[in-house]
Write a protein that holds these residues in place. Structure first.
Motif, PDB file in Angstrom:
ATOM      1  N   ASP A   1       0.806  -1.214   0.000  1.00 20.35           N
ATOM      2  CA  ASP A   1       0.000   0.000   0.000  1.00 20.35           C
ATOM      3  C   ASP A   1       0.842   1.268   0.000  1.00 20.35           C
ATOM      4  O   ASP A   1       0.446   2.286  -0.568  1.00 20.35           O
ATOM      5  N   VAL A   2       2.011   1.233   0.628  1.00 23.53           N
ATOM      6  CA  VAL A   2       2.854   2.430   0.677  1.00 23.53           C
ATOM      7  C   VAL A   2       3.450   2.714  -0.700  1.00 23.53           C
ATOM      8  O   VAL A   2       3.398   3.844  -1.204  1.00 23.53           O
ATOM      9  N   GLU A   3       4.020   1.657  -1.320  1.00 20.31           N
ATOM     10  CA  GLU A   3       4.660   1.843  -2.625  1.00 20.31           C
ATOM     11  C   GLU A   3       3.651   1.923  -3.762  1.00 20.31           C
ATOM     12  O   GLU A   3       3.794   2.739  -4.673  1.00 20.31           O
ATOM     13  N   TRP A   4       2.637   1.050  -3.732  1.00 24.85           N
ATOM     14  CA  TRP A   4       1.695   0.935  -4.845  1.00 24.85           C
ATOM     15  C   TRP A   4       0.266   0.879  -4.312  1.00 24.85           C
ATOM     16  O   TRP A   4      -0.383  -0.163  -4.356  1.00 24.85           O
ATOM     17  N   PRO A   5      -0.273   1.976  -3.800  1.00 24.88           N
ATOM     18  CA  PRO A   5      -1.637   1.944  -3.244  1.00 24.88           C
ATOM     19  C   PRO A   5      -2.670   1.637  -4.325  1.00 24.88           C
ATOM     20  O   PRO A   5      -2.511   2.020  -5.494  1.00 24.88           O
ATOM     21  N   ALA A   6      -3.726   0.953  -3.911  1.00 28.82           N
ATOM     22  CA  ALA A   6      -4.819   0.635  -4.835  1.00 28.82           C
ATOM     23  C   ALA A   6      -5.806   1.795  -4.875  1.00 28.82           C
ATOM     24  O   ALA A   6      -6.023   2.476  -3.870  1.00 28.82           O
ATOM     25  N   ARG A   7      -6.391   1.999  -6.035  1.00 29.44           N
ATOM     26  CA  ARG A   7      -7.470   2.965  -6.192  1.00 29.44           C
ATOM     27  C   ARG A   7      -8.752   2.190  -6.433  1.00 29.44           C
ATOM     28  O   ARG A   7      -8.919   1.568  -7.484  1.00 29.44           O
ATOM     29  N   PHE A   8      -9.634   2.218  -5.448  1.00 28.67           N
ATOM     30  CA  PHE A   8     -10.829   1.380  -5.510  1.00 28.67           C
ATOM     31  C   PHE A   8     -11.913   2.019  -6.386  1.00 28.67           C
ATOM     32  O   PHE A   8     -12.059   3.239  -6.395  1.00 28.67           O
ATOM     33  N   PRO A   9     -12.683   1.183  -7.094  1.00 25.24           N
ATOM     34  CA  PRO A   9     -12.507  -0.262  -7.255  1.00 25.24           C
ATOM     35  C   PRO A   9     -11.293  -0.556  -8.127  1.00 25.24           C
ATOM     36  O   PRO A   9     -11.105   0.084  -9.165  1.00 25.24           O
ATOM     37  N   ALA A  10     -10.477  -1.497  -7.690  1.00 22.23           N
ATOM     38  CA  ALA A  10      -9.202  -1.788  -8.342  1.00 22.23           C
ATOM     39  C   ALA A  10      -9.306  -3.040  -9.195  1.00 22.23           C
ATOM     40  O   ALA A  10      -9.997  -4.002  -8.847  1.00 22.23           O
ATOM     41  N   GLY A  11      -8.575  -3.031 -10.315  1.00 25.72           N
ATOM     42  CA  GLY A  11      -8.482  -4.209 -11.160  1.00 25.72           C
ATOM     43  C   GLY A  11      -7.286  -5.054 -10.776  1.00 25.72           C
ATOM     44  O   GLY A  11      -6.543  -4.744  -9.851  1.00 25.72           O
ATOM     45  N   GLN A  12      -7.104  -6.148 -11.493  1.00 29.61           N
ATOM     46  CA  GLN A  12      -6.033  -7.093 -11.189  1.00 29.61           C
ATOM     47  C   GLN A  12      -5.435  -7.658 -12.461  1.00 29.61           C
ATOM     48  O   GLN A  12      -6.108  -7.793 -13.476  1.00 29.61           O
ATOM     49  N   GLY A  13      -4.171  -8.043 -12.346  1.00 29.43           N
ATOM     50  CA  GLY A  13      -3.544  -8.837 -13.386  1.00 29.43           C
ATOM     51  C   GLY A  13      -2.679  -8.045 -14.337  1.00 29.43           C
ATOM     52  O   GLY A  13      -2.985  -6.907 -14.711  1.00 29.43           O
ATOM     53  N   SER A  14      -1.552  -8.668 -14.725  1.00 29.21           N
ATOM     54  CA  SER A  14      -0.613  -8.078 -15.680  1.00 29.21           C
ATOM     55  C   SER A  14      -0.540  -8.877 -16.974  1.00 29.21           C
ATOM     56  O   SER A  14      -0.508  -8.299 -18.062  1.00 29.21           O
TER      57      SER A  14
END
Length: 343
Positions: free
Chosen positions: A53-66
């Motif tokens: 969360d500190v380095e890469w916080p999520a912005r809700f609603p968040a997606g997933q996958g690369s």
């Protein structure tokens, strides 16, 4: 409307849901891809649980996958060299687990014809991490390299890359994976208490390098500013397609069973990649078991393609057929449990 994996709070797999979102519109230099397969990676669990969360916080609603592989359906302005119907693979930032995604053409490559969809759709993060780790230790003939978790997604690719450079590779794994590692030319050793003593017996002259492949979280969180990652992905994809590197698929889950897919990933016992199949054919759930097989015995990227000589009869090759039309997908939200896809 299309469907995508989303979560609106940090937590375990139970916070994941599939929701309806508007169909993506390609911007300049982008294409819309109909996703056939999308791989899972441990960094996605760390993001979803809030550990980054500190380095890469999520912005809700968040997606997933690369990681993803699929078929180009729409072209944005200024796109050249691509056409609707092209089969591609590539990477995106927290959004690959969706039926349709918009991505820059700089982040896709052509999927080799002989590369199975489920392997192509789960390759980017593991391949990039493995390549970078091997580059760091620079294995070469006469050197002995220790690769941890050599039966896993990143470790398995890294061990094979080190072998291709001529190094002697020792790989930690559980005993049930020993035979498969030996087939890849890797000397297996059981991890856990007593590892140091076992390594001394296997490498009395010592270990020259210990391969660190814990992973670069930026691969899943930042879009590349150049084409280095795409070139790397193309190189690894070609090596896998040519059978220089084997990438086992441990399990394939239908899209709506994403929660169960991550539960298996987080249990830590999967020996190979775990993949979401967005176009299952025939029946709703099939899991690849028997890790001595090659991926070509478990998946077929085109109807009618002849699989390699079977090492073990595991399941019919019904995944990975590019659909002529998209099957309807149910919508479920976190906490509602799972529902099967209609065949």
């Amino acid at each position: 409307m299309t469907h995508a994996v989303r979560f609106s709070q940090y937590g375990g797999p139970e916070v994941l849901g599939i929701v309806e979102i508007p169909d993506p519109v390609p911007g300049p230099g982008e294409v819309v891809v109909d996703v056939v397969a999308a791989g899972l990676n441990p960094v996605e669990t760390a993001i979803r649980e809030g550990r980054l969360d500190v380095e890469w916080p999520a912005r809700f609603p968040a997606g997933q996958g690369s990681d993803f592989a699929g078929i180009v359906r729409r072209l944005g302005t200024g796109v050249t060299g691509w056409k609707v119907g092209d089969e591609v693979m590539g990477h995106t930032v927290r959004g690959a687990q969706a039926e349709l995604i918009a991505v820059p053409v700089t982040d896709i490559i052509r999927k080799p014809d002989s590369l199975a969809w489920e392997v192509a759709g789960s390759l980017y993060v593991a391949a990039a991490n493995a390549w970078r780790a091997v580059q760091d230790v620079n294995p070469r003939p006469g050197r002995t390299v220790l690769v941890h978790a050599a039966a896993g997604g990143v470790g398995g690719i890294a061990a094979q890359l080190a072998r291709l450079r001529g190094a002697t590779v020792i790989g930690t794994a559980s005993p049930e994976s020993f035979d498969r590692l030996r087939q890849l030319g890797v000397v297996p050793v059981e991890y856990g208490p007593g590892l140091a003593e076992r390594l001394t017996r296997l490498a009395p002259n010592g270990i020259d390098a210990e391969l660190d492949h814990r992973g670069d979280a930026s691969l899943a969180n930042l879009r590349s500013s150049d084409t280095t990652d795409t070139v790397l992905l193309a190189k690894i994809a070609r090596m896998v397609a040519d059978r220089q590197i084997v990438v086992p698929v441990a399990a394939i889950y239908p899209f709506d069973q994403v929660q169960d897919a991550y539960r298996e990933l987080e249990a830590g016992h999967a020996h190979g990649k775990i993949v979401l199949g967005l176009h299952p054919v025939g029946y709703t759930l099939q899991k690849v078991r028997g890790l001595t097989m090659r991926e070509s015995e478990a998946t077929v990227d085109k109807p009618g393609r002849v699989a390699g000589p079977p090492a073990r009869e595991v399941l019919p090759p019904v995944f990975g057929h590019p659909p002529t039309r998209r099957p309807s997908s149910p919508v479920f939200h976190s906490g509602e449990g799972r529902r099967g896809l209609a065949p």
